[in-house]
Design a protein around this motif. Structure first.
Motif, PDB file in Angstrom:
ATOM      1  N   LEU A 126      37.174  39.444  32.430  1.00 18.88           N
ATOM      2  CA  LEU A 126      37.221  39.959  33.808  1.00 18.88           C
ATOM      3  C   LEU A 126      38.552  39.607  34.464  1.00 18.88           C
ATOM      4  O   LEU A 126      39.205  40.451  35.079  1.00 18.88           O
ATOM      5  CB  LEU A 126      36.105  39.312  34.626  1.00 18.88           C
ATOM      6  N   GLY A 183      41.380  41.719  33.324  1.00 18.41           N
ATOM      7  CA  GLY A 183      41.389  43.012  34.008  1.00 18.41           C
ATOM      8  C   GLY A 183      41.912  42.896  35.433  1.00 18.41           C
ATOM      9  O   GLY A 183      42.666  43.742  35.913  1.00 18.41           O
ATOM     10  N   MET A 184      41.526  41.811  36.111  1.00 19.13           N
ATOM     11  CA  MET A 184      41.998  41.594  37.492  1.00 19.13           C
ATOM     12  C   MET A 184      43.515  41.396  37.511  1.00 19.13           C
ATOM     13  O   MET A 184      44.205  41.942  38.388  1.00 19.13           O
ATOM     14  CB  MET A 184      41.320  40.355  38.080  1.00 19.13           C
ATOM     15  N   LEU A 206      45.637  42.514  35.385  1.00 22.21           N
ATOM     16  CA  LEU A 206      46.275  43.783  35.019  1.00 22.21           C
ATOM     17  C   LEU A 206      46.426  44.698  36.231  1.00 22.21           C
ATOM     18  O   LEU A 206      47.299  45.555  36.278  1.00 22.21           O
ATOM     19  CB  LEU A 206      45.384  44.454  33.959  1.00 22.21           C
ATOM     20  N   ARG A 207      45.545  44.535  37.213  1.00 20.69           N
ATOM     21  CA  ARG A 207      45.532  45.429  38.366  1.00 20.69           C
ATOM     22  C   ARG A 207      45.889  44.703  39.661  1.00 20.69           C
ATOM     23  O   ARG A 207      45.327  44.991  40.722  1.00 20.69           O
ATOM     24  CB  ARG A 207      44.162  46.101  38.504  1.00 20.69           C
ATOM     25  N   GLY A 208      46.806  43.748  39.585  1.00 17.18           N
ATOM     26  CA  GLY A 208      47.432  43.278  40.811  1.00 17.18           C
ATOM     27  C   GLY A 208      46.959  41.964  41.387  1.00 17.18           C
ATOM     28  O   GLY A 208      47.540  41.500  42.367  1.00 17.18           O
ATOM     29  N   LEU A 209      45.891  41.357  40.827  1.00 17.65           N
ATOM     30  CA  LEU A 209      45.488  40.045  41.335  1.00 17.65           C
ATOM     31  C   LEU A 209      46.134  38.945  40.486  1.00 17.65           C
ATOM     32  O   LEU A 209      46.758  39.219  39.467  1.00 17.65           O
ATOM     33  CB  LEU A 209      43.958  39.915  41.313  1.00 17.65           C
ATOM     34  N   GLN A 219      55.012  47.527  29.851  1.00 16.77           N
ATOM     35  CA  GLN A 219      54.666  48.340  31.029  1.00 16.77           C
ATOM     36  C   GLN A 219      53.737  47.605  31.993  1.00 16.77           C
ATOM     37  O   GLN A 219      53.483  48.096  33.096  1.00 16.77           O
ATOM     38  CB  GLN A 219      53.965  49.640  30.594  1.00 16.77           C
ATOM     39  N   VAL A 220      53.168  46.488  31.560  1.00 14.38           N
ATOM     40  CA  VAL A 220      52.210  45.752  32.404  1.00 14.38           C
ATOM     41  C   VAL A 220      52.528  44.263  32.348  1.00 14.38           C
ATOM     42  O   VAL A 220      53.309  43.818  31.499  1.00 14.38           O
ATOM     43  CB  VAL A 220      50.745  45.944  31.918  1.00 14.38           C
TER      44      VAL A 220
END
Lengths: 297, 339
Positions: B64, B67-68, B70-73, B106-107
């Motif tokens: 989890l 994933g967090m 990866l998306r800005g947290l 890219q990430v």
């Protein structure tokens, strides 16, 4: 809502792409391994054609269909499988490890469920209106991390659509030899609403998924869609242990292109097939001519 | 005097205050309990929306958090005991550590896993291990160990906010109660930065007014304290003058401060609490041997016996390395030195 011809265009794109992959592997254009989406095209197209541009797709080892339905460039995908600089990830990831815009895939079964749940929660915590869709197969349901993720997704109300593509076979093992009880029961145990379908008709899937997507977006909580489906090809390149007659029957009765093509005018259908055939060939030729990653061919 | 526990809590509090992207996840981390070792005490009261108690699901929460990230947290996961980090390995190694490279830069995945390692508390075989060696040499994954040198709270703050890769942050259980080393107040030794690492620095401890050192002690975490005690005893009781290099970043290993020291002393003693085989000391020793060749005259590794960590106090003491083991190993090297 995508029109019927566009849906067909996407189905044919995935089909031609995957057929090219298997044929060209035999001729040596690709190395490594791959997992084709032959027979399951309606799932990716039916679901992803209903997403908003900023929505997120998390996919697995069998990801080419999801990637192409998402709008990924066939040349970049061919390039990734060929190890070209032009590849989706410059040749580093290969067939199973793709990232472009809001599309992510990974080859570890089950790992993507917690990942997608975290992605969905991060979007929600940051006040974005996106939803996350995670595609997983029946085989992944043997992994424990899936159930930890389902618990988190339900407990923390993740805006997540879980799509289980049950093709009834995990590599070479029939699902009934690997799974106790039902897929739906597993999802329902966590209080996640489940819709189950047994169809390869893209329009049926598309119609069914719309209210689910709307609900995930509005209610900000998970929903699940089980798509019983049929895998026409081998798990990987040449490891199909099923009787030929069984696969032939699936091709006769469960082909998404045939099922959807019935609703289209023959001349339009032929036009699309010719157009996509040329597009896939051009993408393949371009990727083949692209420079290799790492400079060695 | 500030102890390591307070410093770590204040590092977390500062990270939460400074950046709204920071999220804490872990088992039993909410007030009033504040975590099994109390590192998160007070934080859920200050930031109820961003300090989240989880089910007993190390694999799930690490996935989890990936994933967090990866998306800005900027998630920080507490694994209650380091022994449980094995449950998080797949998420950490096959997803978090790979994504940046595998997705062609890219990430990024700014994820911190904090966990208490180590024994000496009688917790037995599954709650006492020093498993950090399992995580060394994983491309894309950093391993950082707190100690009472420098400011471990600042170290944690930097791990959360000043670097963008998945990072395992190791806290030895016995560090929590130790006061930070106040080098200015120490009468018999000095502490200075070693090498040029800025974010996760190394430290060099040496005796004041002593002859040039002939032995390098290399340690991290709580063993840095035992090595400090051994260093003082070696000087006063054995007339062996050593300097101690304390690393905070264990992996990837920047051996520069160690190489610089050993090139002067010619002798190396690596000190760790994990088991001997294929450990951190083996990697440090290999680096020194490769680079220094004949300049490295003798070396030994001090580590735990190759058994699980026993529960009974006497058994545990005989299994884990202590100050006497360090002194003994140093004398063995010293004997070779004086031949």
């Amino acid at each position: 809502m995508t029109d019927a011809l566009d849906l067909y265009r996407s189905l044919v794109l995935i089909r031609r792409f995957e057929e090219t992959i298997l044929a060209e592997y035999r001729r040596g254009a690709f190395s490594g391994t791959t997992h084709t989406y032959l027979g399951q095209e309606a799932n990716a197209v039916g679901v992803i054609s209903n997403l908003e541009p900023d929505d997120i797709v998390v996919s697995n080892h069998r990801c080419h269909g999801h990637f192409l339905a998402y709008g990924g460039d066939p040349r970049a995908l061919f390039g990734e499988l060929m190890g070209r600089v032009s590849g989706v990830c410059g040749g580093r990831g290969g067939s199973q490890h793709l990232h472009w815009r809001n599309f992510y895939s990974n080859g570890i079964l089950g790992s993507t469920l917690p990942l997608a749940t975290g992605i969905a929660l991060a979007e929600k915590m940051q006040g974005r209106q996106t939803i996350t869709v995670v595609f997983a197969g029946d085989g992944a349901l043997g992994e424990g991390s899936v159930y930890e993720a389902l618990n988190f997704a339900s407990l923390w109300q993740a805006p997540l659509l879980i799509v289980i593509e049950n093709n009834h076979i995990a590599q070479t093992t029939p699902t009934d030899q690997a799974m106790a009880d039902s897929v739906a029961g597993r999802l329902a145990a966590f209080g996640i609403p489940v819709r189950e379908m047994d169809t390869s008709d893209v329009s049926e899937i598309s119609s069914a998924v719309q209210p689910l997507i709307a609900s995930v977006r509005q209610e900000q909580r998970p929903q699940a869609l089980i798509l019983n489906t049929a895998r026409f090809g081998p798990h990987s390149k040449s490891d199909d242990t099923r009787p030929v007659e069984l696969v032939d029957e699936l091709r006769q009765t469960r082909d998404p292109l045939t099922l959807h093509g019935r609703h289209l005018k023959p001349d339009l259908k032929n036009e699309v097939e010719a157009e996509i055939g040329a597009l896939v060939q051009a993408a393949f030729d371009q990727a083949l001519a692209d420079p290799p990653a790492g400079g060695v061919l | 005097m500030t102890a390591v526990l307070e410093a770590l809590t204040s590092g977390l509090l500062r990270a939460l205050s400074d950046d709204p992207r920071v999220v804490l996840l872990g088992e039993d981390i909410l007030d009033p309990y504040g975590g099994a070792f109390k590192v998160t005490r007070g934080l859920s009261s200050a930031f109820p929306q961003r300090v989240l108690t989880t089910p007993v699901s190390e694999a799930g929460m690490t996935g989890l958090a990936t994933g967090m990230a990866l998306r800005g947290l900027r998630p920080v996961v507490e694994i209650m005991f380091g022994d449980f980090s094995t449950l998080a390995v797949d998420s950490l190694v096959n997803t978090a550590a790979k994504l940046r490279w595998m997705y062609n830069e890219q990430v990024s995945v700014p994820l911190v896993l904090r966990t208490p390692m180590g024994g000496r508390r009688g917790y037995g075989p599954t709650h006492s291990q020093s498993l950090e060696k399992l995580f060394l040499g994983i491309p894309g994954l950093k391993v950082v160990a707190a100690s009472h040198f420098g400011d471990p709270g600042e170290l944690l703050y930097r791990a959360i906010l000043q670097q963008d890769d998945p990072l395992l942050f190791v806290e030895h259980k016995l560090l929590y109660g130790l006061p930070l080393v106040d080098a200015a107040a120490a009468s018999d030794f000095t502490v200075e930065r070693a090498g040029s690492a800025e974010i996760f620095p190394a430290y060099r401890l040496s005796m004041r007014n002593a002859p040039a050192p002939t032995l390098t002690l290399a340690a991290y975490g709580y063993m840095a304290e035992l090595a400090r005690q051994a260093l003082v005893k070696l000087a006063y009781e054995r007339e062996i003058f050593a300097e101690l290099i304390v690393l905070t970043q264990l992996s990837p290993l920047d051996a520069t401060p160690l190489l610089e020291s050993v090139s002067r002393t010619g002798h190396l003693l690596t000190i760790e609490e994990g088991t001997l085989s294929a450990g951190w000391g083996a990697e440090v020793l290999a680096r020194c041997a490769e680079v220094l060749g004949g300049q490295l005259k003798a070396a030994r590794r001090v580590a735990a016996a190759e058994t699980p960590v026993p529960a009974a106090a006497g058994l545990e003491r005989s299994t884990l390395p202590d100050v006497d083991d360090i002194l003994h190993a140093a004398e063995t090297i010293g004997a070779q030195l004086h031949v």
